[in-house]
Motif scaffolding. Structure first.
Motif, short mmCIF file in Angstrom:
data_model
loop_
_atom_site.label_atom_id
_atom_site.label_comp_id
_atom_site.label_asym_id
_atom_site.label_seq_id
_atom_site.Cartn_x
_atom_site.Cartn_y
_atom_site.Cartn_z
N THR A 1 0.85 -1.19 0.00
CA THR A 1 0.00 0.00 0.00
C THR A 1 0.89 1.24 0.00
O THR A 1 1.85 1.32 0.76
CB THR A 1 -0.91 0.03 1.24
OG1 THR A 1 -1.74 -1.14 1.24
CG2 THR A 1 -1.79 1.27 1.22
N THR B 1 -9.22 8.05 -6.76
CA THR B 1 -10.62 7.85 -7.15
C THR B 1 -10.70 7.80 -8.67
O THR B 1 -10.11 8.63 -9.35
CB THR B 1 -11.51 9.00 -6.64
OG1 THR B 1 -11.35 9.13 -5.22
CG2 THR B 1 -12.98 8.72 -6.95
N LYS C 1 -4.15 13.91 -3.36
CA LYS C 1 -5.26 13.09 -3.83
C LYS C 1 -5.21 13.04 -5.36
O LYS C 1 -4.79 14.00 -6.00
CB LYS C 1 -6.60 13.67 -3.37
CG LYS C 1 -6.79 13.68 -1.86
CD LYS C 1 -6.75 12.27 -1.29
CE LYS C 1 -6.97 12.28 0.22
NZ LYS C 1 -6.93 10.91 0.80
N LYS D 1 -5.43 2.54 -8.11
CA LYS D 1 -6.50 2.33 -7.13
C LYS D 1 -6.21 1.14 -6.23
O LYS D 1 -6.50 1.17 -5.02
CB LYS D 1 -7.83 2.11 -7.88
CG LYS D 1 -9.04 1.95 -6.97
CD LYS D 1 -9.27 3.19 -6.13
CE LYS D 1 -10.50 3.04 -5.24
NZ LYS D 1 -10.70 4.22 -4.35
N LYS E 1 1.16 5.40 0.34
CA LYS E 1 0.54 6.64 0.80
C LYS E 1 1.02 7.78 -0.06
O LYS E 1 2.23 8.00 -0.20
CB LYS E 1 0.89 6.90 2.28
CG LYS E 1 0.26 8.17 2.83
CD LYS E 1 -1.25 8.12 2.79
CE LYS E 1 -1.87 9.41 3.34
NZ LYS E 1 -3.35 9.42 3.18
N ALA F 1 -2.95 2.42 -3.99
CA ALA F 1 -3.14 3.62 -3.16
C ALA F 1 -4.64 3.88 -3.01
O ALA F 1 -5.14 4.93 -3.43
CB ALA F 1 -2.44 4.81 -3.78
N PRO F 2 -5.37 2.93 -2.44
CA PRO F 2 -6.84 3.01 -2.39
C PRO F 2 -7.40 4.22 -1.66
O PRO F 2 -8.49 4.69 -1.98
CB PRO F 2 -7.23 1.70 -1.70
CG PRO F 2 -6.02 1.31 -0.90
CD PRO F 2 -4.85 1.75 -1.72
N ASP F 3 -6.66 4.72 -0.67
CA ASP F 3 -7.17 5.85 0.12
C ASP F 3 -7.00 7.20 -0.59
O ASP F 3 -7.62 8.18 -0.20
CB ASP F 3 -6.46 5.91 1.47
CG ASP F 3 -6.76 4.71 2.35
OD1 ASP F 3 -7.82 4.08 2.14
OD2 ASP F 3 -5.94 4.38 3.22
N ASP F 4 -6.16 7.24 -1.60
CA ASP F 4 -5.84 8.52 -2.23
C ASP F 4 -6.25 8.61 -3.70
O ASP F 4 -6.08 9.66 -4.32
CB ASP F 4 -4.32 8.78 -2.14
CG ASP F 4 -3.86 8.89 -0.70
OD1 ASP F 4 -4.55 9.56 0.10
OD2 ASP F 4 -2.82 8.29 -0.35
#
Length: 306
Positions: A90, A124, A96, A116, A92, A119-122
């Protein structure tokens, strides 16, 4: 992307299964080692053993839609059953990222899903024309796209100010304005100048989001001309060359795949804007890409296409 190395070799190698088996045995030794002509060999990556095992197992089910996939599901953005999520790195990100995907872009051929997954949290992903309204935040958003008005990463701080709202950053102490009184003290002028220079240096860190367009280069016009993207600062990565195995003929080798563009932008941003030493912090964004690059390159060599 849906990829099976055995299938690929059988389709492309006229010498038959025996020769393919020999190639695969050799490739298993090569895929995890450095190759002198592999431009991705210097990456600091997490162990790709999980992908090696998945390759040997073949296609597997997506845990969400049950579709048969290789490594990951490009519609659900999740690894398949033979690739445990806990064994996927993962990353970071300092910003975004919005990826705008052309509706006609083939899901299985896109590298956008890599971002995606890793880096799923950042990250879209939007499918055009369903994209956000960026008008109110133009001063903190930039678009990666090569064009006549594009600037380099190192010039973000200077150009981003053009997209700020009137009065937000340009206040009475702004050095771009002439002094109201010619008799102003030298000390005050020096103070304002220093504050302006300091403000310019920190402007790049006000950047909060980067937009990438995921499509073939011939399809980009429909998206780039959308009114919701007009007025955004455009950035071009002019010094990087693609390693993508589906590079489009007739286009410069500086036209990158989506995941390459994301990775190289972040490396440049880290060094040019954050002014920090790069030590491989974003290398794992190429976790899937580098593995597939080696797999496909070696498969083509075995098939006699390189």
């Amino acid at each position: 992307m849906s990829l099976n190395s055995s299938t690929l070799l059988n389709e492309e190698n006229p010498q038959g299964p025996k020769r393919n088996a020999e190639c695969l045995e050799s490739l298993e030794l090569q895929s995890t080692s450095s190759s002198p002509d592999n431009p991705l060999q210097q990456l600091q990556l997490a162990s790709q053993e999980v992908l090696e095992k998945a390759k040997k197992s073949g296609r597997s089910k997506c845990p969400r839609c049950s579709s048969s996939r290789m490594f990951y599901c490009y519609t659900c953005f999740v690894p398949v059953e033979t690739v445990p999520t806990k064994e996927i790195p993962t990353v970071k990100l300092p910003l975004k990222i919005d990826i705008i995907k052309h509706p006609n872009e083939t899901d299985g051929k896109s590298t956008a899903v890599h971002a995606k997954l890793l880096a799923p949290d950042d990250v879209t992903i939007y499918k055009y024309p369903c994209i956000p309204e960026y008008e109110e935040k133009k001063h903190e958003i930039a678009l990666i796209f090569p064009g006549p008005n594009s600037v380099s990463v190192k010039d973000i701080a200077f150009h981003l100010q053009k997209n700020t709202k009137e009065g937000v950053y340009h206040n009475d102490d702004d050095c771009s304005r002439e002094p109201l009184h010619k008799q102003a003290k030298i000390e005050l002028e020096e103070k304002n100048l220093n504050e302006c220079i300091s403000g310019n240096r920190s402007e790049g860190t006000r950047l909060k989001k980067i937009i990438f367009i995921d499509s073939t280069w011939n399809q980009t016009n429909k998206i780039i001309t959308d009114e919701r993207l007009q007025g955004l600062l455009q950035i071009e990565l002019k010094t990087r060359k693609t390693c993508f195995w589906r590079h489009q003929k007739g286009k410069p080798d500086t036209y990158l795949s989506t995941i390459e563009a994301i990775y190289y932008f972040l490396v440049d941003y880290h060094q040019e804007i954050l002014k920090e030493s790069y030590k491989g912090q974003y290398d794992n964004l190429l976790f899937f890409f580098s593995f597939m690059y080696t797999l496909i390159k070696n498969a083509k060599c075995c098939a006699g296409k390189e």
